[in-house]
Design an enzyme around this catalytic site. Structure first.
Site, PDB file in Angstrom:
ATOM      1  N   LYS A   1     -17.477  -0.585  24.359  1.00  0.00           N
ATOM      2  CA  LYS A   1     -16.688   0.133  23.351  1.00  0.00           C
ATOM      3  C   LYS A   1     -16.455  -0.754  22.133  1.00  0.00           C
ATOM      4  O   LYS A   1     -16.618  -1.982  22.209  1.00  0.00           O
ATOM      5  CB  LYS A   1     -15.345   0.548  23.966  1.00  0.00           C
ATOM      6  CG  LYS A   1     -14.477  -0.638  24.403  1.00  0.00           C
ATOM      7  CD  LYS A   1     -13.276  -0.183  25.217  1.00  0.00           C
ATOM      8  CE  LYS A   1     -12.408  -1.386  25.616  1.00  0.00           C
ATOM      9  NZ  LYS A   1     -11.325  -0.979  26.533  1.00  0.00           N
TER      10      LYS A   1
ATOM     11  N   TYR B   1      -1.243 -18.206  -1.663  1.00  0.00           N
ATOM     12  CA  TYR B   1      -0.115 -17.405  -2.153  1.00  0.00           C
ATOM     13  C   TYR B   1       1.221 -17.973  -1.694  1.00  0.00           C
ATOM     14  O   TYR B   1       1.351 -18.491  -0.596  1.00  0.00           O
ATOM     15  CB  TYR B   1      -0.245 -15.963  -1.651  1.00  0.00           C
ATOM     16  CG  TYR B   1      -1.417 -15.212  -2.231  1.00  0.00           C
ATOM     17  CD1 TYR B   1      -1.544 -15.010  -3.602  1.00  0.00           C
ATOM     18  CD2 TYR B   1      -2.396 -14.689  -1.395  1.00  0.00           C
ATOM     19  CE1 TYR B   1      -2.618 -14.297  -4.110  1.00  0.00           C
ATOM     20  CE2 TYR B   1      -3.473 -13.977  -1.904  1.00  0.00           C
ATOM     21  CZ  TYR B   1      -3.573 -13.778  -3.263  1.00  0.00           C
ATOM     22  OH  TYR B   1      -4.631 -13.072  -3.778  1.00  0.00           O
TER      23      TYR B   1
HETATM   24  C1  LIG Z   1     -11.518  -1.764  27.685  1.00  0.00           C
HETATM   25  C2  LIG Z   1     -11.535  -1.232  29.060  1.00  0.00           C
HETATM   26  C3  LIG Z   1     -12.083  -1.974  30.124  1.00  0.00           C
HETATM   27  C4  LIG Z   1     -12.554  -3.401  29.946  1.00  0.00           C
HETATM   28  O1  LIG Z   1     -11.425  -4.241  29.961  1.00  0.00           O
HETATM   29  P1  LIG Z   1     -11.566  -5.838  29.879  1.00  0.00           P
HETATM   30  O2  LIG Z   1     -10.192  -6.321  30.128  1.00  0.00           O
HETATM   31  O3  LIG Z   1     -12.030  -6.118  28.514  1.00  0.00           O
HETATM   32  O4  LIG Z   1     -12.536  -6.207  30.918  1.00  0.00           O
HETATM   33  C5  LIG Z   1     -12.154  -1.376  31.356  1.00  0.00           C
HETATM   34  N1  LIG Z   1     -11.707  -0.116  31.546  1.00  0.00           N
HETATM   35  C6  LIG Z   1     -11.155   0.611  30.570  1.00  0.00           C
HETATM   36  C7  LIG Z   1     -10.663   1.982  30.849  1.00  0.00           C
HETATM   37  C8  LIG Z   1     -11.040   0.081  29.293  1.00  0.00           C
HETATM   38  O5  LIG Z   1     -10.488   0.813  28.323  1.00  0.00           O
END
Ligand SMILES: *Cc1c(COP(=O)(O)O)cnc(C)c1O
Length: 378
Positions: free
Chosen positions: A37, A266
């Site tokens: 993702k 800044y």
């Molecule tokens: C992002 C996600 C993962 C992966 O999680 P990590 O901690 O990055 O391994 C697994 N399951 C779901 C539903 C997620 O949204």
């Protein structure tokens, strides 16, 4: 490809991703879903998906329909699970592209079944139980109705319930009693699904942290994101052998020697206490250098770690190189895989956030370059 110089570059080592797939799969002893993702946590979803499946990951996981379809459009044929959809999503398109669907509510299930009927092909769904995270997933109270409807649609041939799953709230603290409570609640949900007449092949709960540190959460499939990118989920999670996949680098674009008492960036929030050499790095918060890390973060420059001083700006930040001989064009590593490089975990600490936010925050202006160090260069 453009020949214009990029102000920053994220070099992604796909051999590291492949090695991490093997490391996590060996530690978990299960099938692995590579979670790609958010453009593969900023590493490039398609490239990561190819490397991960070639290294043995049997599944790919995405949040959204667009992410799942991107993988299919790139020619990836591995099973894909996509899990966060509005109820009016184009489910027919996803079913037609053989994307498995995470389902948490009865209205979503109705919409998916209707799309499958229309298409004349059954949808593959994974029913999600809320076991304590209170995000998506059906609560124990709603689970009975969701599983009953799923069983009806399965009998009618509109869908096949391939999986039952949930997500952990605090697996990076494996000893937290809440983790065990979630596993208990999940086992109840699996039993209830079977009692409703369902026969899911895939039972999955674990993220990276649980894959590495919570044996009871592993079942037959673990969904790993962070660890595949080579970042340890937390200090209490054994992460030996993980190799950071991304190096965020840039080059110095301006150098100046300034006297004591010089304001920097800044505000200024920072005033030099002695004569120092300042190096300008052309990456800022629009590129994923967290504004909140100003004054604390360090980069690798001229053979050592140098502090980022003053406020991080949108496009640039200033580094105190002390008395080092630094020149325009010198390479700067913000985080990387070298033994002395700052790490993603360091940046998360400096910014008061988690490593996921550092990786996914690397901005669109930063060019991604994929490498495959088939023979590990370390
Ligand atoms: C992002 C996600 C993962 C992966 O999680 P990590 O901690 O990055 O391994 C697994 N399951 C779901 C539903 C997620 O949204």
């Amino acid at each position: 490809m453009s020949t214009l110089a990029s102000l920053g570059e994220a070099v992604v080592d796909l051999a590291a991703v492949a090695a991490n797939v093997r490391t996590v799969a060996a530690a978990a002893g299960t099938e692995l879903m590579a979670v790609v993702k958010a453009d593969g946590f900023g590493h490039g979803a398609v490239a990561v998906a190819r490397a991960a499946t070639a290294a043995g990951a049997g599944w790919l996981g995405t949040t959204s329909a667009a992410e799942a379809l991107e993988l299919r459009a790139a020619g990836l044929t591995a099973p894909v699970l996509s899990w966060l959809h509005p109820p009016d999503e184009d489910f027919a398109r996803l079913i037609g592209d053989h994307v498995d669907l995470g389902v948490s509510t009865v209205p979503h299930l109705h919409a998916i079944a209707a799309a499958a009927q229309h298409l004349g092909a059954p949808a593959h769904v994974h029913l999600k139980a809320d076991t304590g995270l209170s995000r998506n997933g059906a609560t124990a109270g709603d689970w009975v109705e969701l599983t009953a409807w799923a069983a009806k649609y399965e009998v009618a041939g509109d869908l096949r319930v391939r999986g039952v799953w949930s997500h952990l709230a605090n697996a990076e603290h494996p000893g937290d009693p809440a983790v065990a409570r979630q596993i208990d609640a999940f086992e109840d949900a699996v039993r209830a699904a079977r009692a409703a007449g369902l026969d899911p092949d895939l039972i999955h709960l674990a993220n990276s942290a649980a894959a590495l540190a919570v044996p009871r959460a592993r079942f037959g499939l673990c969904r790993a994101g962070l660890a595949l990118y080579g970042v340890a989920p937390g200090p209490a999670v054994p992460a030996a052998g993980l190799r950071p996949a991304m190096t965020l680098r840039s080059r110095v674009v301006n150098v100046k020697r300034v006297p004591a008492g010089t304001g920097v960036s800044y505000g200024p929030d920072h005033v030099t206490r002695r004569p120092v050499t300042l190096a300008l790095v052309p990456l800022g918060f629009a590129d994923g250098v967290p504004r909140s890390a100003g004054g604390r973060a360090e980069v690798w420059l001229a053979g050592r770690r140098c502090r980022v001083v003053g406020r991080v700006a949108m496009d640039q930040c200033v580094v105190d190189a002390g008395d080092r001989p630094v020149r325009v064009g010198d390479p700067v590593v913000l985080f990387g895989a070298g033994p002395d490089h700052p790490t993603v975990t360091d940046w998360a600490r400096w910014a008061g956030t988690n490593p996921h936010e550092i990786l996914t925050g690397v901005g669109a202006r930063v060019r991604r370059r994929h490498e495959n160090t088939a023979v590990a260069a370390r």
